[in-house]
Design a protein around this motif. Structure first.
Motif, mmCIF file in Angstrom:
data_model
loop_
_atom_site.group_PDB
_atom_site.id
_atom_site.type_symbol
_atom_site.label_atom_id
_atom_site.label_comp_id
_atom_site.label_asym_id
_atom_site.label_seq_id
_atom_site.Cartn_x
_atom_site.Cartn_y
_atom_site.Cartn_z
ATOM 1 N N PRO A 140 4.469 0.985 -3.023
ATOM 2 C CA PRO A 140 5.716 1.738 -2.857
ATOM 3 C C PRO A 140 6.956 0.833 -2.834
ATOM 4 O O PRO A 140 7.027 -0.105 -2.050
ATOM 5 C CB PRO A 140 5.525 2.461 -1.518
ATOM 6 C CG PRO A 140 4.041 2.602 -1.398
ATOM 7 C CD PRO A 140 3.475 1.344 -1.990
ATOM 8 N N GLU A 141 7.882 1.132 -3.725
ATOM 9 C CA GLU A 141 9.136 0.371 -3.855
ATOM 10 C C GLU A 141 10.282 1.281 -3.427
ATOM 11 O O GLU A 141 10.441 2.367 -3.986
ATOM 12 C CB GLU A 141 9.309 -0.070 -5.322
ATOM 13 C CG GLU A 141 10.630 -0.760 -5.621
ATOM 14 C CD GLU A 141 10.773 -2.076 -4.868
ATOM 15 O OE1 GLU A 141 11.431 -2.051 -3.801
ATOM 16 O OE2 GLU A 141 10.233 -3.079 -5.330
ATOM 17 N N TYR A 142 11.058 0.834 -2.438
ATOM 18 C CA TYR A 142 12.162 1.673 -1.935
ATOM 19 C C TYR A 142 13.536 1.025 -2.131
ATOM 20 O O TYR A 142 14.542 1.560 -1.664
ATOM 21 C CB TYR A 142 11.948 1.993 -0.450
ATOM 22 C CG TYR A 142 10.770 2.914 -0.200
ATOM 23 C CD1 TYR A 142 10.902 4.298 -0.323
ATOM 24 C CD2 TYR A 142 9.523 2.405 0.155
ATOM 25 C CE1 TYR A 142 9.830 5.151 -0.094
ATOM 26 C CE2 TYR A 142 8.432 3.256 0.388
ATOM 27 C CZ TYR A 142 8.595 4.630 0.252
ATOM 28 O OH TYR A 142 7.529 5.461 0.476
ATOM 29 N N GLY A 154 9.310 11.774 -0.356
ATOM 30 C CA GLY A 154 9.457 10.489 0.326
ATOM 31 C C GLY A 154 8.194 9.673 0.515
ATOM 32 O O GLY A 154 8.237 8.586 1.076
ATOM 33 N N LYS A 155 7.052 10.193 0.029
ATOM 34 C CA LYS A 155 5.810 9.402 0.200
ATOM 35 C C LYS A 155 4.933 9.501 -1.055
ATOM 36 O O LYS A 155 5.029 10.489 -1.802
ATOM 37 C CB LYS A 155 5.043 9.846 1.440
ATOM 38 C CG LYS A 155 4.659 11.308 1.457
ATOM 39 C CD LYS A 155 4.014 11.683 2.783
ATOM 40 C CE LYS A 155 3.438 13.089 2.753
ATOM 41 N NZ LYS A 155 4.438 14.147 2.572
ATOM 42 N N GLY A 166 4.781 3.056 -7.109
ATOM 43 C CA GLY A 166 4.033 3.626 -5.993
ATOM 44 C C GLY A 166 4.411 5.048 -5.615
ATOM 45 O O GLY A 166 3.967 5.545 -4.578
ATOM 46 N N MET A 167 5.226 5.716 -6.431
ATOM 47 C CA MET A 167 5.513 7.129 -6.155
ATOM 48 C C MET A 167 4.229 7.936 -6.322
ATOM 49 O O MET A 167 4.026 8.958 -5.668
ATOM 50 C CB MET A 167 6.626 7.646 -7.070
ATOM 51 C CG MET A 167 7.986 7.064 -6.717
ATOM 52 S SD MET A 167 9.288 7.529 -7.891
ATOM 53 C CE MET A 167 9.543 9.243 -7.460
ATOM 54 N N VAL A 168 3.364 7.451 -7.220
ATOM 55 C CA VAL A 168 1.988 7.969 -7.285
ATOM 56 C C VAL A 168 1.048 6.772 -7.178
ATOM 57 O O VAL A 168 1.365 5.689 -7.676
ATOM 58 C CB VAL A 168 1.673 8.762 -8.578
ATOM 59 C CG1 VAL A 168 2.420 10.060 -8.646
ATOM 60 C CG2 VAL A 168 1.891 7.940 -9.819
ATOM 61 N N CYS A 200 -2.902 0.100 -1.327
ATOM 62 C CA CYS A 200 -1.562 0.330 -1.883
ATOM 63 C C CYS A 200 -0.634 1.113 -0.984
ATOM 64 O O CYS A 200 0.490 0.718 -0.741
ATOM 65 C CB CYS A 200 -1.662 1.045 -3.220
ATOM 66 S SG CYS A 200 -1.101 -0.021 -4.527
ATOM 67 N N SER A 201 -1.118 2.238 -0.507
ATOM 68 C CA SER A 201 -0.247 3.114 0.279
ATOM 69 C C SER A 201 0.194 2.458 1.582
ATOM 70 O O SER A 201 1.225 2.788 2.139
ATOM 71 C CB SER A 201 -0.958 4.426 0.554
ATOM 72 O OG SER A 201 -1.342 5.007 -0.672
#
Length: 208
Positions: A35-37, A133-134, A181-183, A196-197
Motif C-alpha cells: 500500500p502506497e499512500y 481507504g484499504k 496495493g489498492m488491490v 503485503c497488506s
C-alpha cells in the motif's frame, strides 16, 4: 510460463511473472502490492503506467531512474510548467520512452493532479476513497484468474479522464491499483500475499 506461483532457489514461492530476474524479483518482493499512500509517489506510478502502454512493465522499471532524472523526480509542480523546449529535450532523451503523446500526457496529468491537491485532502485520499481507504484483498490461485480491469478501475478511469488525466484507461488504472496495493493481487500461494497488506511504505522525504 505457468500461471501458478513458483518455488525459487531461495525457498520462497512467488507469483510467476518476475521469472528468475533478480531485479524484477526484488520489485515483486518489496514494492508491488505494498500500500502506497504518498501523493507524489502515486502520481509517479500513474505516469509510469501510462508510459508502459503497449510495452512490458520491466522495460519501464529498468528505465525508472532515467525517467526520474528526466522528469525532475516526478514533481508535478515542475512538470505542469514544461514548455515546448523541454518536451523537445525529452523527445531526444534516449534513456526514456520517447513518445510525444505520453510526454504531453504527463504534463496534462500534472496539471490535473495539482488541481485535485488544491481542491481538497489530496491525491492519495482521492484515489484510496475508491476502495474505502484499504486494499481489496483477492484470493487468486493462478495468473489466468487475475482480471485486466474491474468495475472499480473503470470508475476511476472515467473520473481521472474527466479531470484531465491522460493515459488512464481501465487496464492502466488496474495495473496501477495492483502496484500501489489498492488491490492485493499476489497469488494466494505467493509469500507476499500475507505480508503485503501489513506493510506500509515510508513516504520519500519531500524536498522543499
Amino acid at each position: 510460463m505457468s500461471g501458478s506461483a513458483r518455488l525459487h532457489a531461495d525457498g520462497k514461492t512467488r507469483c510467476p511473472w518476475p521469472g528468475e530476474d533478480p531485479f524484477y524479483m526484488a520489485y515483486h518482493d518489496t514494492e508491488w502490492g505494498v500500500p502506497e499512500y504518498d501523493d507524489r509517489a502515486l502520481y509517479e506510478k500513474l505516469i509510469l503506467d501510462g508510459f508502459q502502454a503497449g510495452l512490458s512493465w520491466i522495460t519501464i522499471l529498468r528505465k525508472r531512474e532515467n525517467f526520474r532524472k528526466a522528469f525532475d523526480d516526478f514533481q508535478p509542480e515542475k512538470i505542469a510548467r514544461y514548455n515546448a523546449k523541454k518536451i523537445h529535450a525529452l523527445m531526444n532523451d534516449a534513456g526514456i520512452v520517447r513518445n510525444r503523446a505520453k510526454i504531453e500526457g504527463a504534463v496534462n496529468s500534472a496539471k490535473a493532479y495539482l488541481k485535485i491537491m488544491e481542491e481538497g485532502p489530496g491525491f492519495s485520499k482521492f484515489m484510496w476513497d475508491f476502495v474505502d481507504g484499504k486494499p481489496i484483498v483477492n484470493q487468486f490461485k493462478t495468473t489466468a484468474s487475475v482480471p485486466a480491469s474491474t468495475p472499480v478501475s473503470v470508475k476511476i478511469s472515467k473520473e481521472l479522464g474527466a479531470r484531465g488525466f491522460k493515459f488512464v484507461g481501465p487496464t492502466i488504472v488496474y495495473a496501477f491499483m495492483q502496484a500501489t496495493g489498492m488491490v492485493n493481487d499476489h497469488l494466494v500461494t505467493c509469500f507476499c500475499h500475507e505480508t503485503c497488506s501489513g506493510k506500509l511504505r515510508k513516504p520519500r522525504l519531500k524536498t522543499k
